[in-house]
Design a protein around this motif. Structure first.
Motif, PDB file in Angstrom:
ATOM      1  N   LYS B 154       0.836  -1.195   0.000  1.00  0.00           N
ATOM      2  CA  LYS B 154       0.000   0.000   0.000  1.00  0.00           C
ATOM      3  C   LYS B 154       0.881   1.258   0.000  1.00  0.00           C
ATOM      4  N   ALA B 155       1.992   1.193   0.715  1.00  0.00           N
ATOM      5  CA  ALA B 155       2.903   2.335   0.758  1.00  0.00           C
ATOM      6  C   ALA B 155       3.455   2.641  -0.631  1.00  0.00           C
ATOM      7  N   VAL B 156       3.719   1.593  -1.411  1.00  0.00           N
ATOM      8  CA  VAL B 156       4.194   1.803  -2.788  1.00  0.00           C
ATOM      9  C   VAL B 156       3.131   2.555  -3.593  1.00  0.00           C
ATOM     10  N   ASP B 222      16.023   1.594   2.311  1.00  0.00           N
ATOM     11  CA  ASP B 222      15.839   3.037   2.192  1.00  0.00           C
ATOM     12  C   ASP B 222      15.405   3.346   0.764  1.00  0.00           C
ATOM     13  N   VAL B 223      14.142   3.731   0.591  1.00  0.00           N
ATOM     14  CA  VAL B 223      13.631   3.949  -0.760  1.00  0.00           C
ATOM     15  C   VAL B 223      13.384   5.432  -1.043  1.00  0.00           C
ATOM     16  N   ARG B 224      14.069   6.305  -0.285  1.00  0.00           N
ATOM     17  CA  ARG B 224      13.902   7.725  -0.558  1.00  0.00           C
ATOM     18  C   ARG B 224      14.662   8.104  -1.820  1.00  0.00           C
ATOM     19  N   HIS B 225      14.159   9.107  -2.516  1.00  0.00           N
ATOM     20  CA  HIS B 225      14.835   9.673  -3.682  1.00  0.00           C
ATOM     21  C   HIS B 225      15.097   8.655  -4.787  1.00  0.00           C
ATOM     22  N   ILE B 226      14.218   7.680  -4.930  1.00  0.00           N
ATOM     23  CA  ILE B 226      14.343   6.806  -6.099  1.00  0.00           C
ATOM     24  C   ILE B 226      12.969   6.700  -6.771  1.00  0.00           C
ATOM     25  N   PRO B 227      12.963   6.408  -8.096  1.00  0.00           N
ATOM     26  CA  PRO B 227      11.692   6.361  -8.825  1.00  0.00           C
ATOM     27  C   PRO B 227      10.772   5.246  -8.302  1.00  0.00           C
ATOM     28  N   VAL B 228       9.477   5.452  -8.522  1.00  0.00           N
ATOM     29  CA  VAL B 228       8.484   4.514  -7.992  1.00  0.00           C
ATOM     30  C   VAL B 228       8.718   3.084  -8.499  1.00  0.00           C
TER      31      VAL B 228
END
Lengths: 296, 239
Positions: B154-156, B222-228
């Motif tokens: 869901k977060a994605v 850590d998935v900050r600053h990367i494309p969906v």
């Protein structure tokens, strides 16, 4: 909270809220399996010691199951796990300390610089000079501080002249961070030192014979936080010259001093990874459960 | 990982502390979500009383922020959390500041609502506010919901929605700028709407941050600053 909407109450199926401490049906161990092989990175390229398929038995009882692990050159590796998981047994098999226990047998391949350490022709005394050990309880000999450190070099004939011996003693005590505290009373008994000083004396005694690997079996468990901090600082300094394997019950200590951490559980090596990874996001659930205090 | 995961420590007091952090975060989330909803309604219906209510809630949100941060600091100091416990504490402290910022943005919208009731309504932009507002509100709700259920998938979705909101925001800007050029007398009032849209767009960004923290908590990545698309890969890569 009468005005704020509760988003868990709406939407697609509300989530029930178990009370704190409610374990639900998700009890530990029930749904956690041992990995078939150790997860993470148990093997390294630049290995000082290589262990392959190590099994250790006390009589009929098996204490270690198929452990394969490398200890890298100049690496500090921490072995952690609940009591009785075999970490000390494993550590003691690295310099054949287990030989002193009659019913103990070690199977598998264990090498130091490609040399089989269980080779019957190998001189065990020489092996233990190359692979030194520091124990849980400080155990200085009932001798003077000087003689405690000089004992090993004398035994192995490392010094032919008195001044050479003096030099080894001073250097070892300096490396162990004890020299300034004891230089004026080298002739006094080692047992008269404080617990933390005794443990550093034992470390000095271990490194006086220039070992390549130092094994430490809970070296700080009998020490106060200040003495512990000194030993940990020492471990960090020694790691530039020696390869160090440390068994510890303190996970914070493992986190502080080691480069890699190996997690043992009931005689099996579950996971080996960079220490930072183990303590932030371990690969295996058993490791996670142990380091977060969910059992043990 | 589910919620019972944090109730399994040998120390029941530790369990209670983690549960308290979690439930306070959810409570703060509820407060802030209500702020967003009220601020939107105040703007769209020129309801300055409702706008005042939003501004009053700010203090409560700020208090919650301090309370939760204090709880997190105490767990760090007293429990030395590791692995998922550590990630929980880190994720919560970051979410708390995102929530507080969302509260601030809602307050900005509420102030615009008050101004628009005083200066007269804007001739344009309400459709866009309603549309983007609903979108962003849903994102926040989903982000909090994902957090409540430890639902990384869901977060994605929330992260993906943020890209949509950014597109809608840009297109709304273009049409409002065009309108101001055609009718310069309306600039002051349309600007209020533009500031509000900007605030909504920021709320979307903060909701995405919350979703990313949840992914860090659940997956340890850590998935900050990367494309969906990459986030999607990382989340489905390993459970």
């Amino acid at each position: 909270m009468e005005t704020a909407p509760n988003f868990t109450d709406t939407g697609n199926g509300p989530a029930s809220i178990p009370a704190a401490g409610d374990k639900g049906d998700n009890t530990m161990d029930a749904d956690i399996r041992y990995p078939e092989n150790t997860v993470g990175k148990p093997l390294v390229d630049d290995a000082k010691m290589r262990m392959r398929d190590v099994n250790v038995f006390y009589g009929d009882k098996q204490a270690i199951f198929d452990v394969s692990l490398d200890i890298g050159n100049n690496e500090v590796i921490a072995l952690i796990g609940p009591s009785g998981c075999g970490k000390s047994t494993f550590l003691r098999s690295l310099n054949r300390m287990n030989d002193t226990i009659d019913i103990c047998s070690v199977k598998g391949e264990l090498t130091l610089d490609e040399q089989n350490i269980y080779d019957p022709k190998l001189d065990v005394v020489e092996l233990r000079a190359r692979v030194g050990m520091v124990f849980q309880k400080p155990n200085p000999f009932p001798k003077s501080i000087y003689d405690n450190v000089a004992y090993g070099p004398r035994l192995h004939g490392l010094a032919s002249k008195r001044y050479e011996l003096d030099e080894i003693v001073e250097n070892s005590l300096r490396k162990a961070g004890l020299w300034d505290e004891v230089k004026d009373r080298l002739d006094q008994p080692g047992t008269g030192l404080s617990g933390g000083q005794q443990q550093r004396l034992c470390i000095a005694r271990t490194i006086s014979v220039s070992p390549e690997v130092v094994l430490m079996d809970e070296p700080c468990s009998a020490l106060d936080p200040i003495a512990t901090a000194k030993i940990e600082e020492l471990i960090d300094e020694l790691s530039s010259q020696y390869t160090i394997a440390i068994v510890t019950h303190s996970m914070q200590q493992a986190a502080r001093v080691s480069h890699r951490t190996a997690y043992f559980h009931l005689g099996r090596l579950i996971e080996v990874n960079e220490t930072n990874k183990v303590f932030t996001s371990p690969d295996h659930q058993l490791t996670e459960a142990y380091i977060t205090g969910r059992f043990g | 990982m589910d919620r019972s995961h944090f109730g399994q420590h040998s120390s029941s007091q530790f369990n209670e502390e983690m549960e308290s952090i979690r439930s306070h975060l959810m409570e703060m989330g509820g407060l802030v979500e209500k702020q967003v909803i009220d601020a939107l309604q105040a703007l769209l219906q020129a309801d300055s009383q409702l706008a005042d209510k939003v501004l009053e809630t700010e203090d409560r949100v700020d208090d919650m922020e301090k309370l939760i941060d204090e709880e997190c600091a105490s767990v760090l100091a007293l429990r030395q959390p590791a692995a998922s416990d550590l990630r929980m504490v880190i994720a919560v402290t970051k979410c708390v500041s995102d929530l507080e910022r969302i509260g601030d943005e809602s307050a900005k919208i509420a102030r615009m609502a008050v101004q628009l009731t005083e200066e007269g309504e804007s001739p344009r932009g309400y459709v866009e506010v309603r549309h983007i507002g609903n979108h962003v509100r849903q994102m926040l709700r989903d982000a909090l919901d994902a957090f409540a259920r430890f639902d990384a998938d869901k977060a994605v979705e929330v992260a993906a929605e943020d890209n949509e909101v950014d597109l809608e925001y840009r297109s709304a800007m273009r049409s409002l700028v065009t309108f101001m050029m055609e009718d310069p007398r309306s600039i002051t009032r349309v600007l209020n709407i533009i500031w509000s849209l900007r605030a909504l767009e920021r709320i979307g960004d903060h909701s995405r941050n919350i979703a990313e923290q949840l992914i860090y908590l659940v997956k340890g990545k850590d998935v900050r600053h990367i494309p969906v698309a990459e986030i999607q890969e990382q989340v489905s890569g390993k459970s």
